[in-house]
Design an enzyme around this catalytic site. Structure first.
Site, PDB file in Angstrom:
ATOM      1  N   ASP A 138       0.866  -0.979  -0.070  1.00  0.00           N
ATOM      2  CA  ASP A 138      -0.209  -0.210  -0.128  1.00  0.00           C
ATOM      3  C   ASP A 138       0.909   1.103   0.146  1.00  0.00           C
ATOM      4  O   ASP A 138       2.089   1.194   0.615  1.00  0.00           O
ATOM      5  CB  ASP A 138      -1.439  -0.267   1.126  1.00  0.00           C
ATOM      6  CG  ASP A 138      -1.180   0.495   0.835  1.00  0.00           C
ATOM      7  OD1 ASP A 138      -2.302   0.826  -0.036  1.00  0.00           O
ATOM      8  OD2 ASP A 138      -2.493   1.383   2.445  1.00  0.00           O
ATOM      9  N   LEU A 191      11.051 -20.783  -4.296  1.00  0.00           N
ATOM     10  CA  LEU A 191       9.511 -19.263  -3.722  1.00  0.00           C
ATOM     11  C   LEU A 191       8.307 -19.928  -4.539  1.00  0.00           C
ATOM     12  O   LEU A 191       8.793 -19.693  -5.685  1.00  0.00           O
ATOM     13  CB  LEU A 191      10.552 -18.074  -4.064  1.00  0.00           C
ATOM     14  CG  LEU A 191       8.818 -16.740  -2.949  1.00  0.00           C
ATOM     15  CD1 LEU A 191       9.650 -17.041  -1.838  1.00  0.00           C
ATOM     16  CD2 LEU A 191       9.783 -15.771  -3.476  1.00  0.00           C
ATOM     17  N   HIS A 204       2.081   2.881  -8.990  1.00  0.00           N
ATOM     18  CA  HIS A 204       2.386   2.511  -8.932  1.00  0.00           C
ATOM     19  C   HIS A 204       3.606   1.197  -9.664  1.00  0.00           C
ATOM     20  O   HIS A 204       3.865   0.200  -9.960  1.00  0.00           O
ATOM     21  CB  HIS A 204       1.188   1.926  -9.947  1.00  0.00           C
ATOM     22  CG  HIS A 204      -0.348   2.286  -9.323  1.00  0.00           C
ATOM     23  ND1 HIS A 204      -0.359   1.629  -7.815  1.00  0.00           N
ATOM     24  CD2 HIS A 204      -1.508   3.073  -9.441  1.00  0.00           C
ATOM     25  CE1 HIS A 204      -1.732   2.631  -7.644  1.00  0.00           C
ATOM     26  NE2 HIS A 204      -1.683   3.495  -8.619  1.00  0.00           N
TER      27      HIS A 204
HETATM   28  C1  IPE Z   1      -5.332  -2.839  -0.548  1.00  0.00           C
HETATM   29  O1  IPE Z   1      -5.475  -0.990  -0.139  1.00  0.00           O
HETATM   30  C2  IPE Z   1      -5.602  -3.375  -1.796  1.00  0.00           C
HETATM   31  C3  IPE Z   1      -3.868  -3.379  -2.492  1.00  0.00           C
HETATM   32  C4  IPE Z   1      -2.830  -3.282  -1.710  1.00  0.00           C
HETATM   33  C5  IPE Z   1      -3.994  -3.907  -3.781  1.00  0.00           C
HETATM   34  P1  IPE Z   1      -6.608  -0.473  -0.685  1.00  0.00           P
HETATM   35  O2  IPE Z   1      -5.286   0.904  -0.007  1.00  0.00           O
HETATM   36  O3  IPE Z   1      -6.718  -0.543  -2.052  1.00  0.00           O
HETATM   37  O4  IPE Z   1      -6.677   0.220   0.691  1.00  0.00           O
HETATM   38  P2  IPE Z   1      -7.848   0.423   1.660  1.00  0.00           P
HETATM   39  O5  IPE Z   1      -9.225   0.718   0.621  1.00  0.00           O
HETATM   40  O6  IPE Z   1      -6.754   1.859   1.919  1.00  0.00           O
HETATM   41  O7  IPE Z   1      -8.637  -0.153   2.912  1.00  0.00           O
HETATM   42  C1  IPE Z   2      -1.789   0.229  -3.343  1.00  0.00           C
HETATM   43  O1  IPE Z   2      -1.274   1.329  -3.342  1.00  0.00           O
HETATM   44  C2  IPE Z   2      -1.352  -0.662  -4.922  1.00  0.00           C
HETATM   45  C3  IPE Z   2      -3.289  -0.471  -4.709  1.00  0.00           C
HETATM   46  C4  IPE Z   2      -4.319  -0.741  -4.058  1.00  0.00           C
HETATM   47  C5  IPE Z   2      -3.542  -1.719  -6.566  1.00  0.00           C
HETATM   48  P1  IPE Z   2      -2.560   2.841  -3.014  1.00  0.00           P
HETATM   49  O2  IPE Z   2      -2.516   2.736  -4.862  1.00  0.00           O
HETATM   50  O3  IPE Z   2      -3.513   1.608  -2.428  1.00  0.00           O
HETATM   51  O4  IPE Z   2      -2.277   4.021  -2.601  1.00  0.00           O
HETATM   52  P2  IPE Z   2      -2.703   5.135  -1.739  1.00  0.00           P
HETATM   53  O5  IPE Z   2      -3.516   3.942  -0.597  1.00  0.00           O
HETATM   54  O6  IPE Z   2      -3.351   5.302  -2.453  1.00  0.00           O
HETATM   55  O7  IPE Z   2      -1.436   5.532  -1.605  1.00  0.00           O
HETATM   56 MG    MG Z   3      -3.728   2.884  -0.661  1.00  0.00          MG
END
Ligand code: IPE
Ligand code: IPE
Ligand code: MG
Length: 246
Positions: A19, A130, A36
């Site tokens: 995240d 792995l 990303h």
């Molecule tokens: C969880 O992250 C999903 C992934 C890392 C793929 P999100 O950023 O989508 O989760 P919430 O919305 O903060 O709970």
């Molecule tokens: C995690 O990073 C990747 C996915 C959920 C696909 P985010 O895109 O959720 O990044 P933040 O949480 O908005 O910073």
């Molecule tokens: Mg996120």
């Protein structure tokens, strides 16, 4: 085959909620998509270091079922990155003995991705260093619900059998440690069944800046914890109790 499962299962199963890509990018004045992209680099680093750090199974949360709620352009960019990762990474996964499997729904992915996944899984099937599991269009609650629907047709059911229905794999080790980057402290529908006794590690680091040393730190904290599984004695990672009831 059985001995392969056993030896892989002697090693830890770590799950990572990757995240913070978006915030990492926004803070630098970049588009979320750049975050990303940087996140994919982190995946490469972590997949490379994981087997050297005692990890046998690594489950990475790449795209949740709820992530379809994001703007179309961001979802499309994430799918393009997934396609790119599958195309560019297979050779190096094979070279490094990494077996790739993808968990989650495949029927809603853009055209061609499901085929690319099947190919990558077949090409890496012999990897013994792995087991890399990437969760795409994944929801732990849906995985449990689907398992329950299948279980309804059975006359008897054990935890092991139900586990296999949830995870899609025989003998998959429960997740020992779940790491979440970016300071959020929630599971967001990740590995709810397999993580019943998982240790949880939350770090402020954003996923694009997560390094091999951060993984080392998380594992060191994990090894300092006493896991009791409901009993009074510490249980070591190699001695994780079976799923059967006592
Ligand atoms: C969880 O992250 C999903 C992934 C890392 C793929 P999100 O950023 O989508 O989760 P919430 O919305 O903060 O709970
Ligand atoms: C995690 O990073 C990747 C996915 C959920 C696909 P985010 O895109 O959720 O990044 P933040 O949480 O908005 O910073
Ligand atoms: Mg996120």
């Amino acid at each position: 085959m059985q001995s392969e499962i056993t030896s892989r299962n002697d090693k830890l199963h770590v799950g990572i909620i990757m995240d913070g890509n978006g915030r990492w990018a926004t803070r630098r004045g970049l588009s979320r998509v750049r975050g990303h992209e940087a996140g994919v680099e982190t995946i490469r680093r972590i997949v490379e270091t994981a087997p050297k750090q005692g990890i046998g199974t690594l489950t990475l949360y790449a795209f949740s079922t709820d992530n379809w709620r994001r703007p179309k352009a961001e979802v499309a960019a994430l799918m393009t990155l997934l396609r790119f990762y599958l195309a560019s990474e297979v050779q190096s996964l094979v070279r490094n003995g990494v077996r790739l499997t993808v968990i989650g729904r495949r029927d809603r992915l853009p055209e061609g991705i499901a085929t690319a996944i099947t190919r990558a899984e077949a090409a890496t099937a012999d990897g013994g260093a792995l087991h890399l599991r990437i969760a795409v269009d994944y929801s732990a609650r849906d995985a449990i619900l689907n398992a329950a629907a299948k279980a309804a047709a059975l006359t008897s059911l054990t935890r092991e059998a139900f586990s296999q229905l949830v995870t899609g794999e025989a003998g998959l080790r429960d997740v020992d440690l779940i790491i979440r980057t970016s300071g959020e402290k929630r599971l967001s529908d990740f590995l709810l069944w397999e993580g019943a006794y998982a240790e949880l590690h939350f770090t402020e680091r954003m996923w694009p800046e997560f390094e091999a040393s951060d993984l080392t730190e998380a594992l060191a904290a994990f090894h300092n914890r006493e896991r009791r599984f409901g009993g009074l004695q510490a249980i070591l990672p190699g001695e994780v109790p079976s799923l059967s009831r006592v």
